[in-house]
Design a protein around this motif. Structure first.
Motif, short mmCIF file in Angstrom:
data_model
loop_
_atom_site.label_atom_id
_atom_site.label_comp_id
_atom_site.label_asym_id
_atom_site.label_seq_id
_atom_site.Cartn_x
_atom_site.Cartn_y
_atom_site.Cartn_z
N ASN A 174 29.18 -19.63 15.19
CA ASN A 174 28.03 -19.69 14.28
C ASN A 174 27.92 -21.07 13.65
OD1 ASN A 174 27.51 -16.67 14.34
ND2 ASN A 174 29.58 -16.68 13.47
N ASP A 175 26.84 -21.28 12.91
CA ASP A 175 26.70 -22.50 12.14
C ASP A 175 27.69 -22.48 10.97
OD1 ASP A 175 24.77 -23.86 13.55
OD2 ASP A 175 23.11 -22.92 12.50
N HIS A 176 28.23 -23.65 10.63
CA HIS A 176 29.14 -23.78 9.49
C HIS A 176 28.68 -24.98 8.67
CE1 HIS A 176 32.28 -20.94 10.96
NE2 HIS A 176 31.81 -21.31 12.14
N ASP A 177 28.10 -24.70 7.50
CA ASP A 177 27.67 -25.79 6.64
C ASP A 177 28.86 -26.60 6.15
OD1 ASP A 177 25.01 -25.06 6.90
OD2 ASP A 177 25.10 -23.69 5.19
N GLY A 180 41.59 -39.78 26.42
CA GLY A 180 42.60 -39.45 25.42
C GLY A 180 42.11 -38.52 24.33
N VAL A 181 41.34 -37.51 24.72
CA VAL A 181 40.75 -36.56 23.76
C VAL A 181 41.84 -35.66 23.17
CG1 VAL A 181 39.24 -34.54 23.59
CG2 VAL A 181 38.45 -36.61 24.76
N ASP A 182 41.73 -35.41 21.86
CA ASP A 182 42.71 -34.57 21.16
C ASP A 182 42.27 -33.13 20.98
OD1 ASP A 182 44.46 -36.87 20.37
OD2 ASP A 182 42.66 -37.45 19.27
N LEU A 183 40.95 -32.90 20.99
CA LEU A 183 40.42 -31.57 20.70
C LEU A 183 39.09 -31.38 21.41
CD1 LEU A 183 40.53 -28.89 18.98
CD2 LEU A 183 39.28 -30.15 17.21
N ILE A 184 38.90 -30.21 22.01
CA ILE A 184 37.61 -29.83 22.59
C ILE A 184 36.97 -28.80 21.67
CG2 ILE A 184 36.45 -28.76 24.57
CD1 ILE A 184 38.88 -29.56 26.28
N ILE A 185 35.71 -29.00 21.35
CA ILE A 185 34.98 -28.03 20.53
C ILE A 185 33.81 -27.52 21.35
CG2 ILE A 185 33.74 -27.58 18.39
CD1 ILE A 185 35.27 -29.77 17.05
N MET A 186 33.74 -26.19 21.51
CA MET A 186 32.71 -25.58 22.35
C MET A 186 31.96 -24.51 21.57
SD MET A 186 34.84 -25.15 25.93
CE MET A 186 33.37 -25.27 26.96
N GLY A 187 30.69 -24.34 21.88
CA GLY A 187 29.89 -23.30 21.26
C GLY A 187 29.86 -22.05 22.11
N LEU A 201 28.66 -29.07 17.80
CA LEU A 201 28.54 -30.50 17.50
C LEU A 201 28.52 -30.73 15.99
CD1 LEU A 201 28.21 -33.38 18.47
CD2 LEU A 201 25.73 -32.98 18.65
N LYS A 202 27.89 -29.84 15.26
CA LYS A 202 27.85 -29.99 13.80
C LYS A 202 29.25 -29.87 13.21
CE LYS A 202 23.08 -28.48 13.01
NZ LYS A 202 22.21 -27.40 12.46
N VAL A 203 30.05 -28.94 13.74
CA VAL A 203 31.43 -28.81 13.28
C VAL A 203 32.21 -30.07 13.65
CG1 VAL A 203 33.62 -27.59 13.66
CG2 VAL A 203 31.51 -26.30 13.30
N ALA A 204 31.99 -30.56 14.88
CA ALA A 204 32.66 -31.79 15.31
C ALA A 204 32.31 -32.95 14.40
CB ALA A 204 32.29 -32.10 16.76
N SER A 205 31.05 -33.03 13.98
CA SER A 205 30.62 -34.13 13.11
C SER A 205 31.31 -34.06 11.75
CB SER A 205 29.10 -34.11 12.93
OG SER A 205 28.67 -33.00 12.15
N GLN A 206 31.51 -32.85 11.24
CA GLN A 206 32.20 -32.70 9.96
C GLN A 206 33.65 -33.16 10.07
OE1 GLN A 206 31.64 -28.82 8.03
NE2 GLN A 206 29.77 -28.53 9.21
N LEU A 207 34.30 -32.78 11.18
CA LEU A 207 35.69 -33.18 11.39
C LEU A 207 35.78 -34.68 11.62
CD1 LEU A 207 37.07 -30.27 13.61
CD2 LEU A 207 37.07 -30.50 11.12
N ALA A 208 34.81 -35.23 12.35
CA ALA A 208 34.82 -36.65 12.64
C ALA A 208 34.71 -37.47 11.35
CB ALA A 208 33.68 -37.00 13.59
N LYS A 231 34.24 -12.65 15.53
CA LYS A 231 33.06 -13.21 14.88
C LYS A 231 33.38 -14.54 14.20
CE LYS A 231 30.89 -8.73 14.06
NZ LYS A 231 30.35 -7.79 13.05
N ARG A 232 34.65 -14.86 14.14
CA ARG A 232 35.07 -16.09 13.48
C ARG A 232 35.58 -17.09 14.54
NH1 ARG A 232 37.19 -13.80 9.18
NH2 ARG A 232 36.55 -11.75 9.88
N PRO A 233 35.73 -18.35 14.20
CA PRO A 233 36.19 -19.34 15.18
C PRO A 233 37.56 -18.99 15.75
CG PRO A 233 35.28 -20.41 13.25
CD PRO A 233 35.39 -18.97 12.90
N VAL A 234 37.78 -19.38 16.99
CA VAL A 234 39.06 -19.16 17.67
C VAL A 234 39.51 -20.49 18.27
CG1 VAL A 234 40.24 -17.98 19.56
CG2 VAL A 234 38.50 -16.77 18.22
#
Length: 274
Positions: A142-145, A103-110, A18-25, A266-269
């Motif tokens: 992981n968390d991404h500041d 009409g979602v363009d991207l799903i972000i999952m943890g 959700l934090k990553v989604a908020s940054q993109l949003a 270990k990195r986003p996919v």
């Protein structure tokens, strides 16, 4: 990237997504659809479909809404339009249905990371979401500041049935102003000369105008190891892979790549459906 869906079970991993989604949003002026799928006991299934005021269902829905209220007060969500959705249905197809309805363009999952995609939130259904989604799925470990994508590995066998996923990958890279590192992994059991590999890649990308890329032929014991090792070597920010729909990650690259890639990275996919 106008609408982003984030399924959540209110875990730490879900919050990282959700934090990553908020940054993109904030960056792309997107809306977030925050979805919680209730895991209802099988004996309650018929009752849920018959009436929505089953005491057990109402209790868990109210509890979810309370958690949503707490989450909405988070500093990182301020200024973002967030739609709260609670579905009394734990089926993975519900996630895809919500995406199509809105009409979602991207799903972000943890994800819990190396412990496996089967342990991603929303239970084992998350694996099915990644497998079957016709919408790109970004898996966050992981968390991404500051979620930035400068170097984006797109791993493929560069056969024609993957071309649509490459188009999606170039759109993703363009949005992030990222460089794509086209990667073909050579193994002893499936060896291609560098010359032939480059010819195949050149032919594969010839219909596209995307110019910010490198071409890489990498030798390793397995395709999975090659992708992980190459990504580590260049310190990639993101790995992109293709899926064959219901056949799943275990069958992308014509069945030669297993779910271990997503589990062990270990990195986003990000996954794109063929």
């Amino acid at each position: 990237m106008n609408k982003i869906l984030v399924p959540t079970d209110f875990s730490k991993e879900a919050e990282s997504a959700l934090k990553v989604a908020s940054q993109l949003a904030k960056k792309y002026n997107s809306e977030i659809y925050l979805l919680h799928m209730l895991e209802i006991p099988m004996q309650e299934t018929d009752a849920v479909s018959a009436q929505a005021d089953v005491p057990e269902v109402m209790f868990f829905m109210k509890l979810a809404h309370q958690k949503f209220e707490d989450m909405m007060n988070s500093e990182y969500l301020k200024g973002i339009t967030v739609h709260e959705i609670v579905k009394p249905d734990g089926a993975f197809s519900g996630v895809i249905d919500v995406c199509h309805e809105n009409g979602v363009d991207l799903i972000i999952m943890g994800s819990h990371g190396a412990s496996g995609i089967k342990e991603m939130f929303v239970g084992s259904n998350a694996e099915k979401v990644v497998r079957s989604s016709d919408i790109p799925v970004l898996v966050i470990k992981n968390d991404h500041d500051d979620f930035a994508v400068n170097d984006f590995v797109f791993a493929s066998d560069f056969k024609n049935d993957n071309k649509e996923t490459y188009k999606q990958a170039t759109e993703f890279a363009t949005a992030f102003d990222a460089k794509i590192h086209l990667l073909m992994v050579n193994t002893a059991s499936n060896f291609t000369t560098t010359s032939k590999a480059k010819q195949r890649i050149d032919s594969f990308i010839s219909d596209y105008n995307f110019k910010n890329y490198t071409v890489n032929i990498y030798n390793d014991d397995s395709v999975e190891k090659g992708i992980l090792n190459f990504s580590k070597d260049i310190d990639a920010d993101l790995i992109g892979i293709s899926t064959h729909g219901r056949q799943g990650i275990a069958h992308f690259f014509n069945g030669s790549i297993s779910e271990d890639l997503v589990n062990h990275a270990k990195r986003p996919v990000v996954t794109f459906k063929i």
